[in-house]
Write a protein that holds these residues in place. Sequence first.
Motif, PDB file in Angstrom:
ATOM      1  N   LEU A  12       0.834  -1.200   0.000  1.00 56.51           N
ATOM      2  CA  LEU A  12       0.000   0.000   0.000  1.00 56.51           C
ATOM      3  C   LEU A  12       0.870   1.251   0.000  1.00 56.51           C
ATOM      4  O   LEU A  12       0.619   2.195  -0.759  1.00 56.51           O
ATOM      5  N   ALA A  13       1.883   1.254   0.840  1.00 58.13           N
ATOM      6  CA  ALA A  13       2.778   2.408   0.921  1.00 58.13           C
ATOM      7  C   ALA A  13       3.498   2.634  -0.408  1.00 58.13           C
ATOM      8  O   ALA A  13       3.603   3.768  -0.883  1.00 58.13           O
ATOM      9  N   LEU A  14       3.961   1.565  -1.028  1.00 59.49           N
ATOM     10  CA  LEU A  14       4.669   1.681  -2.296  1.00 59.49           C
ATOM     11  C   LEU A  14       3.750   2.216  -3.392  1.00 59.49           C
ATOM     12  O   LEU A  14       4.177   3.017  -4.229  1.00 59.49           O
ATOM     13  N   ALA A  15       2.489   1.811  -3.377  1.00 61.03           N
ATOM     14  CA  ALA A  15       1.525   2.309  -4.368  1.00 61.03           C
ATOM     15  C   ALA A  15       1.340   3.817  -4.244  1.00 61.03           C
ATOM     16  O   ALA A  15       1.132   4.501  -5.248  1.00 61.03           O
ATOM     17  N   LEU A  16       1.430   4.340  -3.044  1.00 63.97           N
ATOM     18  CA  LEU A  16       1.273   5.778  -2.837  1.00 63.97           C
ATOM     19  C   LEU A  16       2.548   6.547  -3.168  1.00 63.97           C
ATOM     20  O   LEU A  16       2.489   7.690  -3.612  1.00 63.97           O
ATOM     21  N   ILE A  17       3.693   5.912  -2.990  1.00 65.77           N
ATOM     22  CA  ILE A  17       4.982   6.572  -3.230  1.00 65.77           C
ATOM     23  C   ILE A  17       5.406   6.489  -4.693  1.00 65.77           C
ATOM     24  O   ILE A  17       5.874   7.471  -5.262  1.00 65.77           O
ATOM     25  N   GLU A  18       5.257   5.306  -5.302  1.00 67.95           N
ATOM     26  CA  GLU A  18       5.724   5.077  -6.673  1.00 67.95           C
ATOM     27  C   GLU A  18       4.643   4.410  -7.524  1.00 67.95           C
ATOM     28  O   GLU A  18       4.831   3.296  -8.010  1.00 67.95           O
ATOM     29  N   PRO A  19       3.517   5.067  -7.721  1.00 62.77           N
ATOM     30  CA  PRO A  19       2.448   4.429  -8.499  1.00 62.77           C
ATOM     31  C   PRO A  19       2.793   4.315  -9.982  1.00 62.77           C
ATOM     32  O   PRO A  19       3.521   5.154 -10.526  1.00 62.77           O
ATOM     33  N   LEU A  20       2.266   3.293 -10.591  1.00 70.25           N
ATOM     34  CA  LEU A  20       2.411   3.094 -12.024  1.00 70.25           C
ATOM     35  C   LEU A  20       1.499   4.054 -12.771  1.00 70.25           C
ATOM     36  O   LEU A  20       1.852   4.602 -13.806  1.00 70.25           O
ATOM     37  N   ARG A  21       0.305   4.269 -12.205  1.00 69.87           N
ATOM     38  CA  ARG A  21      -0.667   5.203 -12.786  1.00 69.87           C
ATOM     39  C   ARG A  21      -1.492   5.797 -11.656  1.00 69.87           C
ATOM     40  O   ARG A  21      -1.724   5.149 -10.642  1.00 69.87           O
ATOM     41  N   ILE A  22      -1.946   7.040 -11.855  1.00 70.85           N
ATOM     42  CA  ILE A  22      -2.830   7.722 -10.903  1.00 70.85           C
ATOM     43  C   ILE A  22      -4.003   8.293 -11.685  1.00 70.85           C
ATOM     44  O   ILE A  22      -3.812   8.841 -12.765  1.00 70.85           O
ATOM     45  N   GLU A  23      -5.200   8.157 -11.114  1.00 75.25           N
ATOM     46  CA  GLU A  23      -6.397   8.768 -11.691  1.00 75.25           C
ATOM     47  C   GLU A  23      -7.208   9.382 -10.561  1.00 75.25           C
ATOM     48  O   GLU A  23      -7.331   8.782  -9.493  1.00 75.25           O
ATOM     49  N   VAL A  24      -7.787  10.540 -10.809  1.00 79.01           N
ATOM     50  CA  VAL A  24      -8.657  11.180  -9.833  1.00 79.01           C
ATOM     51  C   VAL A  24     -10.101  10.895 -10.249  1.00 79.01           C
ATOM     52  O   VAL A  24     -10.483  11.143 -11.394  1.00 79.01           O
ATOM     53  N   GLN A  25     -10.875  10.363  -9.337  1.00 75.70           N
ATOM     54  CA  GLN A  25     -12.274  10.061  -9.586  1.00 75.70           C
ATOM     55  C   GLN A  25     -13.098  11.341  -9.497  1.00 75.70           C
ATOM     56  O   GLN A  25     -12.645  12.350  -8.946  1.00 75.70           O
ATOM     57  N   GLU A  26     -14.323  11.295  -9.999  1.00 72.32           N
ATOM     58  CA  GLU A  26     -15.212  12.461  -9.956  1.00 72.32           C
ATOM     59  C   GLU A  26     -15.477  12.929  -8.524  1.00 72.32           C
ATOM     60  O   GLU A  26     -15.678  14.113  -8.287  1.00 72.32           O
ATOM     61  N   ASN A  27     -15.483  11.996  -7.580  1.00 76.48           N
ATOM     62  CA  ASN A  27     -15.759  12.349  -6.190  1.00 76.48           C
ATOM     63  C   ASN A  27     -14.511  12.831  -5.441  1.00 76.48           C
ATOM     64  O   ASN A  27     -14.560  13.073  -4.238  1.00 76.48           O
ATOM     65  N   GLY A  28     -13.383  12.945  -6.150  1.00 73.50           N
ATOM     66  CA  GLY A  28     -12.153  13.448  -5.546  1.00 73.50           C
ATOM     67  C   GLY A  28     -11.220  12.375  -5.032  1.00 73.50           C
ATOM     68  O   GLY A  28     -10.053  12.651  -4.747  1.00 73.50           O
ATOM     69  N   ARG A  29     -11.716  11.163  -4.883  1.00 75.13           N
ATOM     70  CA  ARG A  29     -10.824  10.085  -4.442  1.00 75.13           C
ATOM     71  C   ARG A  29      -9.803   9.807  -5.532  1.00 75.13           C
ATOM     72  O   ARG A  29     -10.041  10.040  -6.705  1.00 75.13           O
ATOM     73  N   ILE A  30      -8.660   9.283  -5.106  1.00 77.44           N
ATOM     74  CA  ILE A  30      -7.535   9.077  -6.022  1.00 77.44           C
ATOM     75  C   ILE A  30      -7.208   7.595  -6.114  1.00 77.44           C
ATOM     76  O   ILE A  30      -7.039   6.924  -5.102  1.00 77.44           O
ATOM     77  N   ARG A  31      -7.111   7.116  -7.342  1.00 78.98           N
ATOM     78  CA  ARG A  31      -6.742   5.718  -7.593  1.00 78.98           C
ATOM     79  C   ARG A  31      -5.250   5.654  -7.901  1.00 78.98           C
ATOM     80  O   ARG A  31      -4.742   6.413  -8.721  1.00 78.98           O
ATOM     81  N   HIS A  32      -4.566   4.718  -7.247  1.00 80.37           N
ATOM     82  CA  HIS A  32      -3.139   4.485  -7.476  1.00 80.37           C
ATOM     83  C   HIS A  32      -2.978   3.008  -7.839  1.00 80.37           C
ATOM     84  O   HIS A  32      -3.499   2.148  -7.130  1.00 80.37           O
ATOM     85  N   TRP A  33      -2.256   2.725  -8.916  1.00 80.51           N
ATOM     86  CA  TRP A  33      -1.991   1.339  -9.294  1.00 80.51           C
ATOM     87  C   TRP A  33      -0.506   1.052  -9.200  1.00 80.51           C
ATOM     88  O   TRP A  33       0.331   1.914  -9.468  1.00 80.51           O
ATOM     89  N   ILE A  34      -0.210  -0.202  -8.852  1.00 82.28           N
ATOM     90  CA  ILE A  34       1.173  -0.664  -8.821  1.00 82.28           C
ATOM     91  C   ILE A  34       1.170  -2.159  -9.132  1.00 82.28           C
ATOM     92  O   ILE A  34       0.204  -2.855  -8.824  1.00 82.28           O
ATOM     93  N   PHE A  35       2.227  -2.627  -9.782  1.00 80.81           N
ATOM     94  CA  PHE A  35       2.345  -4.055 -10.064  1.00 80.81           C
ATOM     95  C   PHE A  35       3.046  -4.721  -8.896  1.00 80.81           C
ATOM     96  O   PHE A  35       4.111  -4.281  -8.461  1.00 80.81           O
ATOM     97  N   ILE A  36       2.443  -5.775  -8.386  1.00 80.43           N
ATOM     98  CA  ILE A  36       3.029  -6.547  -7.287  1.00 80.43           C
ATOM     99  C   ILE A  36       3.576  -7.848  -7.875  1.00 80.43           C
ATOM    100  O   ILE A  36       2.815  -8.772  -8.179  1.00 80.43           O
ATOM    101  N   ALA A  37       4.881  -7.903  -8.074  1.00 85.23           N
ATOM    102  CA  ALA A  37       5.515  -9.070  -8.698  1.00 85.23           C
ATOM    103  C   ALA A  37       5.280 -10.341  -7.893  1.00 85.23           C
ATOM    104  O   ALA A  37       5.071 -11.415  -8.462  1.00 85.23           O
ATOM    105  N   GLU A  38       5.312 -10.217  -6.591  1.00 85.42           N
ATOM    106  CA  GLU A  38       5.120 -11.364  -5.698  1.00 85.42           C
ATOM    107  C   GLU A  38       3.783 -12.058  -5.950  1.00 85.42           C
ATOM    108  O   GLU A  38       3.673 -13.275  -5.846  1.00 85.42           O
ATOM    109  N   ALA A  39       2.773 -11.281  -6.297  1.00 85.03           N
ATOM    110  CA  ALA A  39       1.434 -11.826  -6.562  1.00 85.03           C
ATOM    111  C   ALA A  39       1.157 -11.927  -8.061  1.00 85.03           C
ATOM    112  O   ALA A  39       0.158 -12.517  -8.469  1.00 85.03           O
TER     113      ALA A  39
END
Length: 70
Positions: A12-39
């Motif tokens: 979770l922390a890594l997704a916030l620090i080094e996201p692969l992509r970020i999108e802001v939703q209409e309601n203001g919430r922010i989506r962060h994506w990251i690839f988890i190699a382990e999974a």
Amino acid sequence: MARRPYLKEEWLALALIEPLRIEVQENGRIRHWIFIAEANKYLRVVTEPDGETVHNAFFDRRFRPSTGEK
């Protein structure tokens, strides 16, 4: 995160620090994506508009990286 004990705090922390992509939703919430190699999956972490408070997190089966992303 009680409903998803398989998610690690470090992911979770890594997704916030080094996201692969970020999108802001209409309601203001922010989506962060990251690839988890382990999974071998992409993790989506949704934060409140402050960008720090985690609202939700889950492996996103529908995420498809665009050119230039992993």
